[in-house]
Design a protein around this motif. Sequence first.
Motif, PDB file in Angstrom:
ATOM      1  N   VAL A 119       0.834  -1.201   0.000  1.00  0.00           N
ATOM      2  CA  VAL A 119       0.000   0.000   0.000  1.00  0.00           C
ATOM      3  C   VAL A 119       0.873   1.257   0.000  1.00  0.00           C
ATOM      4  N   LEU A 120       1.884   1.264   0.847  1.00  0.00           N
ATOM      5  CA  LEU A 120       2.751   2.446   0.949  1.00  0.00           C
ATOM      6  C   LEU A 120       3.433   2.760  -0.379  1.00  0.00           C
ATOM      7  N   GLN A 121       3.809   1.706  -1.105  1.00  0.00           N
ATOM      8  CA  GLN A 121       4.484   1.900  -2.395  1.00  0.00           C
ATOM      9  C   GLN A 121       3.501   1.954  -3.553  1.00  0.00           C
ATOM     10  N   ASN A 122       2.216   1.681  -3.259  1.00  0.00           N
ATOM     11  CA  ASN A 122       1.190   1.605  -4.295  1.00  0.00           C
ATOM     12  C   ASN A 122       1.663   0.705  -5.439  1.00  0.00           C
ATOM     13  N   CYS A 123       2.002  -0.529  -5.082  1.00  0.00           N
ATOM     14  CA  CYS A 123       2.644  -1.445  -6.035  1.00  0.00           C
ATOM     15  C   CYS A 123       1.789  -1.738  -7.269  1.00  0.00           C
ATOM     16  N   ARG A 124       0.484  -1.662  -7.140  1.00  0.00           N
ATOM     17  CA  ARG A 124      -0.387  -1.918  -8.283  1.00  0.00           C
ATOM     18  C   ARG A 124      -0.649  -0.661  -9.107  1.00  0.00           C
ATOM     19  N   GLU A 125      -0.063   0.453  -8.666  1.00  0.00           N
ATOM     20  CA  GLU A 125      -0.260   1.745  -9.328  1.00  0.00           C
ATOM     21  C   GLU A 125      -1.745   2.119  -9.381  1.00  0.00           C
ATOM     22  N   ASN A 126      -2.459   1.604  -8.433  1.00  0.00           N
ATOM     23  CA  ASN A 126      -3.873   1.922  -8.207  1.00  0.00           C
ATOM     24  C   ASN A 126      -4.085   1.656  -6.722  1.00  0.00           C
ATOM     25  N   ILE A 127      -4.304   2.707  -5.960  1.00  0.00           N
ATOM     26  CA  ILE A 127      -4.296   2.571  -4.499  1.00  0.00           C
ATOM     27  C   ILE A 127      -5.344   1.590  -3.997  1.00  0.00           C
ATOM     28  N   PHE A 128      -6.492   1.544  -4.661  1.00  0.00           N
ATOM     29  CA  PHE A 128      -7.542   0.623  -4.232  1.00  0.00           C
ATOM     30  C   PHE A 128      -7.132  -0.834  -4.481  1.00  0.00           C
ATOM     31  N   GLU A 129      -6.507  -1.076  -5.627  1.00  0.00           N
ATOM     32  CA  GLU A 129      -6.027  -2.425  -5.911  1.00  0.00           C
ATOM     33  C   GLU A 129      -4.882  -2.797  -4.974  1.00  0.00           C
ATOM     34  N   SER A 130      -4.013  -1.853  -4.679  1.00  0.00           N
ATOM     35  CA  SER A 130      -2.894  -2.129  -3.774  1.00  0.00           C
ATOM     36  C   SER A 130      -3.402  -2.500  -2.388  1.00  0.00           C
ATOM     37  N   ILE A 131      -4.428  -1.794  -1.929  1.00  0.00           N
ATOM     38  CA  ILE A 131      -5.030  -2.113  -0.629  1.00  0.00           C
ATOM     39  C   ILE A 131      -5.660  -3.501  -0.665  1.00  0.00           C
ATOM     40  N   ALA A 132      -6.369  -3.796  -1.752  1.00  0.00           N
ATOM     41  CA  ALA A 132      -7.038  -5.095  -1.883  1.00  0.00           C
ATOM     42  C   ALA A 132      -6.036  -6.240  -1.894  1.00  0.00           C
ATOM     43  N   TYR A 133      -4.944  -6.086  -2.640  1.00  0.00           N
ATOM     44  CA  TYR A 133      -3.933  -7.150  -2.724  1.00  0.00           C
ATOM     45  C   TYR A 133      -3.236  -7.348  -1.384  1.00  0.00           C
ATOM     46  N   ALA A 134      -2.948  -6.244  -0.700  1.00  0.00           N
ATOM     47  CA  ALA A 134      -2.302  -6.340   0.609  1.00  0.00           C
ATOM     48  C   ALA A 134      -3.222  -7.016   1.620  1.00  0.00           C
ATOM     49  N   ALA A 135      -4.498  -6.657   1.590  1.00  0.00           N
ATOM     50  CA  ALA A 135      -5.466  -7.239   2.520  1.00  0.00           C
ATOM     51  C   ALA A 135      -5.619  -8.732   2.271  1.00  0.00           C
ATOM     52  N   ARG A 136      -5.660  -9.114   1.008  1.00  0.00           N
ATOM     53  CA  ARG A 136      -5.796 -10.531   0.656  1.00  0.00           C
ATOM     54  C   ARG A 136      -4.624 -11.348   1.194  1.00  0.00           C
ATOM     55  N   SER A 137      -3.421 -10.832   1.023  1.00  0.00           N
ATOM     56  CA  SER A 137      -2.238 -11.532   1.515  1.00  0.00           C
ATOM     57  C   SER A 137      -2.184 -11.554   3.040  1.00  0.00           C
ATOM     58  N   LEU A 138      -2.581 -10.449   3.650  1.00  0.00           N
ATOM     59  CA  LEU A 138      -2.580 -10.358   5.109  1.00  0.00           C
ATOM     60  C   LEU A 138      -3.508 -11.403   5.730  1.00  0.00           C
ATOM     61  N   VAL A 139      -4.726 -11.497   5.201  1.00  0.00           N
ATOM     62  CA  VAL A 139      -5.693 -12.452   5.736  1.00  0.00           C
ATOM     63  C   VAL A 139      -5.199 -13.885   5.542  1.00  0.00           C
ATOM     64  N   ALA A 140      -4.653 -14.188   4.359  1.00  0.00           N
ATOM     65  CA  ALA A 140      -4.162 -15.545   4.091  1.00  0.00           C
ATOM     66  C   ALA A 140      -3.049 -15.921   5.060  1.00  0.00           C
ATOM     67  N   ARG A 141      -2.181 -14.965   5.369  1.00  0.00           N
ATOM     68  CA  ARG A 141      -1.085 -15.252   6.289  1.00  0.00           C
ATOM     69  C   ARG A 141      -1.569 -15.377   7.724  1.00  0.00           C
ATOM     70  N   ARG A 142      -2.405 -14.433   8.156  1.00  0.00           N
ATOM     71  CA  ARG A 142      -2.895 -14.457   9.537  1.00  0.00           C
ATOM     72  C   ARG A 142      -3.737 -15.706   9.816  1.00  0.00           C
ATOM     73  N   MET A 143      -4.543 -16.088   8.847  1.00  0.00           N
ATOM     74  CA  MET A 143      -5.401 -17.263   9.013  1.00  0.00           C
ATOM     75  C   MET A 143      -4.677 -18.573   8.691  1.00  0.00           C
ATOM     76  N   LYS A 144      -3.428 -18.466   8.223  1.00  0.00           N
ATOM     77  CA  LYS A 144      -2.607 -19.627   7.883  1.00  0.00           C
ATOM     78  C   LYS A 144      -3.299 -20.546   6.872  1.00  0.00           C
ATOM     79  N   PHE A 145      -3.943 -19.934   5.877  1.00  0.00           N
ATOM     80  CA  PHE A 145      -4.665 -20.719   4.876  1.00  0.00           C
ATOM     81  C   PHE A 145      -3.740 -21.669   4.116  1.00  0.00           C
TER      82      PHE A 145
END
Length: 208
Positions: free
Chosen positions: A123-149
Amino acid sequence: RDWSSAVCSSDLKHGGQVRMMLRSSRDIDPGVIGKTSAFLSGIYSRRAYLDMTRVLREDRPDVVHAHNLYPLFSPSVLVACRRAGVPVVLSVHNQQMTCPKSDHLYRGNICERCIGGKEYHCVLQNCRENIFESIAYAARSLVARRMKFFHDNVTLLIALDRKSTRLNSSHVVISYAVFCLKKKTIPHTTPLLDSLPTSIPAPLRYLT
């Protein structure tokens, strides 16, 4: 689809019965509602979980071979497999388990800032060059890691070589997932289930 057909043909050649589950990002509505739905389903798709549960109940496979999960399947199908007692082999086509953007690149340079629970850098780097997509991708990875999917539900990882990964990444709109459910039919052989490891493979330590 040619690639998935080749995978399943190989499984059939070795005496297995195959059932594929395919979904494509081409089916996502390009509007705001469609993208929002894809984002939510990418985190945890209840529909995909129920579909996988039904298929597992109907086919009773020995193993599930999974490929790209995002965005239309999500790791929910891995949870369904674990609860059904079916081991999962996951072919890793990119770096999505350790990089929200999936390629560990930022402005052409190697980037590993998100490894170790620091997805916020996406999100900080806006890696997707679209802040909403960057937030979505970060959130998806965060949940997968926290939930140990992946950590808790994948039995074995297959890390593809550079050529295979490059071929997979060359598609412009590729978010399909392929599941080959295999039921061994050859008698007098060691059951596939018994040959799979029971401990967590070393690469998954990155996800803790």
